[in-house]
Design a protein around this motif. Structure first.
Motif, PDB file in Angstrom:
ATOM      1  N   UNK A 109      46.468 -48.101 -28.702  1.00 51.75           N
ATOM      2  CA  UNK A 109      47.029 -49.041 -27.429  1.00 51.75           C
ATOM      3  C   UNK A 109      45.412 -49.415 -26.894  1.00 51.75           C
ATOM      4  N   UNK A 110      44.732 -48.006 -26.280  1.00 45.82           N
ATOM      5  CA  UNK A 110      44.835 -47.722 -25.085  1.00 45.82           C
ATOM      6  C   UNK A 110      43.412 -48.340 -25.717  1.00 45.82           C
ATOM      7  N   UNK A 111      42.455 -47.895 -27.283  1.00 49.72           N
ATOM      8  CA  UNK A 111      41.027 -48.491 -27.453  1.00 49.72           C
ATOM      9  C   UNK A 111      41.078 -49.377 -28.235  1.00 49.72           C
ATOM     10  N   UNK A 112      41.868 -50.070 -28.623  1.00 51.47           N
ATOM     11  CA  UNK A 112      42.637 -51.718 -28.744  1.00 51.47           C
ATOM     12  C   UNK A 112      42.346 -52.662 -27.584  1.00 51.47           C
ATOM     13  N   UNK A 113      42.622 -51.689 -26.511  1.00 50.72           N
ATOM     14  CA  UNK A 113      43.373 -52.982 -25.060  1.00 50.72           C
ATOM     15  C   UNK A 113      41.694 -52.644 -24.412  1.00 50.72           C
ATOM     16  N   UNK A 114      41.099 -51.989 -24.703  1.00 49.57           N
ATOM     17  CA  UNK A 114      39.703 -52.032 -23.970  1.00 49.57           C
ATOM     18  C   UNK A 114      38.641 -52.195 -24.226  1.00 49.57           C
ATOM     19  N   UNK A 115      39.003 -52.324 -25.969  1.00 46.86           N
ATOM     20  CA  UNK A 115      37.684 -52.726 -27.035  1.00 46.86           C
ATOM     21  C   UNK A 115      36.580 -53.922 -26.982  1.00 46.86           C
ATOM     22  N   UNK A 116      37.495 -55.116 -25.923  1.00 54.98           N
ATOM     23  CA  UNK A 116      36.039 -56.024 -25.061  1.00 54.98           C
ATOM     24  C   UNK A 116      35.900 -55.481 -24.175  1.00 54.98           C
ATOM     25  N   UNK A 117      36.136 -55.347 -23.317  1.00 60.25           N
ATOM     26  CA  UNK A 117      36.008 -55.239 -21.809  1.00 60.25           C
ATOM     27  C   UNK A 117      35.032 -54.058 -22.099  1.00 60.25           C
ATOM     28  N   UNK A 118      35.036 -52.728 -22.434  1.00 57.65           N
ATOM     29  CA  UNK A 118      34.668 -51.994 -22.296  1.00 57.65           C
ATOM     30  C   UNK A 118      34.889 -50.968 -23.607  1.00 57.65           C
ATOM     31  N   UNK A 119      34.170 -51.481 -24.706  1.00 61.35           N
ATOM     32  CA  UNK A 119      33.590 -51.302 -26.340  1.00 61.35           C
ATOM     33  C   UNK A 119      33.298 -49.422 -26.532  1.00 61.35           C
ATOM     34  N   UNK A 120      33.222 -48.581 -24.908  1.00 59.11           N
ATOM     35  CA  UNK A 120      32.513 -47.579 -26.071  1.00 59.11           C
ATOM     36  C   UNK A 120      33.277 -46.746 -25.824  1.00 59.11           C
ATOM     37  N   UNK A 121      34.834 -47.232 -25.521  1.00 61.19           N
ATOM     38  CA  UNK A 121      35.744 -46.107 -25.165  1.00 61.19           C
ATOM     39  C   UNK A 121      36.489 -46.236 -27.014  1.00 61.19           C
ATOM     40  N   UNK A 122      36.048 -47.206 -27.963  1.00 55.96           N
ATOM     41  CA  UNK A 122      36.331 -47.265 -29.214  1.00 55.96           C
ATOM     42  C   UNK A 122      35.351 -46.286 -29.766  1.00 55.96           C
ATOM     43  N   UNK A 123      34.074 -46.950 -29.370  1.00 59.94           N
ATOM     44  CA  UNK A 123      33.095 -45.915 -30.108  1.00 59.94           C
ATOM     45  C   UNK A 123      33.327 -44.403 -30.145  1.00 59.94           C
ATOM     46  N   UNK A 124      33.609 -44.060 -29.158  1.00 64.43           N
ATOM     47  CA  UNK A 124      33.721 -42.735 -28.613  1.00 64.43           C
ATOM     48  C   UNK A 124      35.117 -42.584 -29.717  1.00 64.43           C
ATOM     49  N   UNK A 125      35.835 -43.110 -29.170  1.00 64.41           N
ATOM     50  CA  UNK A 125      37.292 -42.515 -30.242  1.00 64.41           C
ATOM     51  C   UNK A 125      36.848 -42.682 -31.515  1.00 64.41           C
ATOM     52  N   UNK A 126      35.770 -43.598 -32.315  1.00 66.44           N
ATOM     53  CA  UNK A 126      36.276 -43.649 -33.409  1.00 66.44           C
ATOM     54  C   UNK A 126      34.932 -42.740 -34.200  1.00 66.44           C
ATOM     55  N   UNK A 127      34.158 -42.166 -33.417  1.00 67.37           N
ATOM     56  CA  UNK A 127      33.188 -40.952 -33.837  1.00 67.37           C
ATOM     57  C   UNK A 127      33.502 -39.769 -33.623  1.00 67.37           C
ATOM     58  N   UNK A 128      34.564 -39.491 -32.681  1.00 67.58           N
ATOM     59  CA  UNK A 128      35.434 -38.134 -32.235  1.00 67.58           C
ATOM     60  C   UNK A 128      36.525 -37.970 -33.529  1.00 67.58           C
TER      61      UNK A 128
END
Length: 207
Positions: A109-128
């Protein structure tokens, strides 16, 4: 008798920081989580946090990696890995446990909620997280193909198909917080059926 490996004080602090970090990230999200709050929760100085992890990005990635490593395929006993049906079912049971956990849902949910305003969060999560899991499953499937146990031309694609199949309705209902949730018994039956279907599709013949 072989002595158990004793963690150094530095490693203990590192593990404590990671545990506190995942808790803070789940509770506050990536943007609102601070290195100060993580240091306080871990009962260490902020400088100690920075000495182990250069910045918040690195700490977030490391905390996700550590959590996923607890469910990595290579951690399964070798005798289990020898048998595709047992190995894939065991992994599926462990993996869905991670996905359905409060922690797993919170990070999602953190990654989804911040995916637009702070896309690097989702990118970091996906890579790790997901990217590493796909890689591990693909390697296992490729080894089964080399042994002639399965007929797989594209191990990467086959890994993605398998992981998508595992999630099923249980994860969707958990993500949307529906009133009706899938019980443990039904999840177990679903996973067994899905693994059998998957293996059949890739030419597995049980001995």
């Amino acid at each position: 008798m072989k002595k158990a490996k004793v963690r150094s004080k530095s490693e203990e602090k590192r593990q404590g920081i990671l545990a506190s970090a995942i808790e803070i990230f789940c509770a506050k999200g990536f943007t609102k989580a601070s290195m100060d709050s993580i240091a306080k929760a871990a009962d260490v100085s902020k400088q100690t946090v920075y000495s182990h992890f250069g910045n918040k990005d690195d700490l977030f990635a490391a905390s996700i990696t550590q959590r996923c490593n607890e469910f990595r395929i290579s951690a399964l006993p070798k005798n289990i890995l020898l048998e595709p049906k047992v190995a894939l079912l065991t992994f599926a049971e462990n993996f869905i446990q991670l996905l359905l956990s409060d922690e797993g849902m919170a990070i999602h949910r953190v990654c989804i909620s911040e995916s637009q305003s702070n896309p690097k969060v989702s990118q970091l999560f996906y890579a790790a997280g997901p990217e590493q899991v796909i890689k591990q499953v693909a390697q296992l499937l490729a080894s089964y193909n080399e042994q002639g146990l399965l007929k797989i031309n594209d191990a990467q694609l086959a890994a993605i198909q398998f992981l998508s199949l595992i999630k099923g309705e249980a994860v969707m209902r958990r993500e949307y917080n529906t009133e009706l949730q899938i019980n443990a018994s039904d999840i177990e039956s679903y996973l067994k059926s899905s693994v059998e279907l998957y293996l059949c599709g890739y030419g597995y013949q049980e001995l």
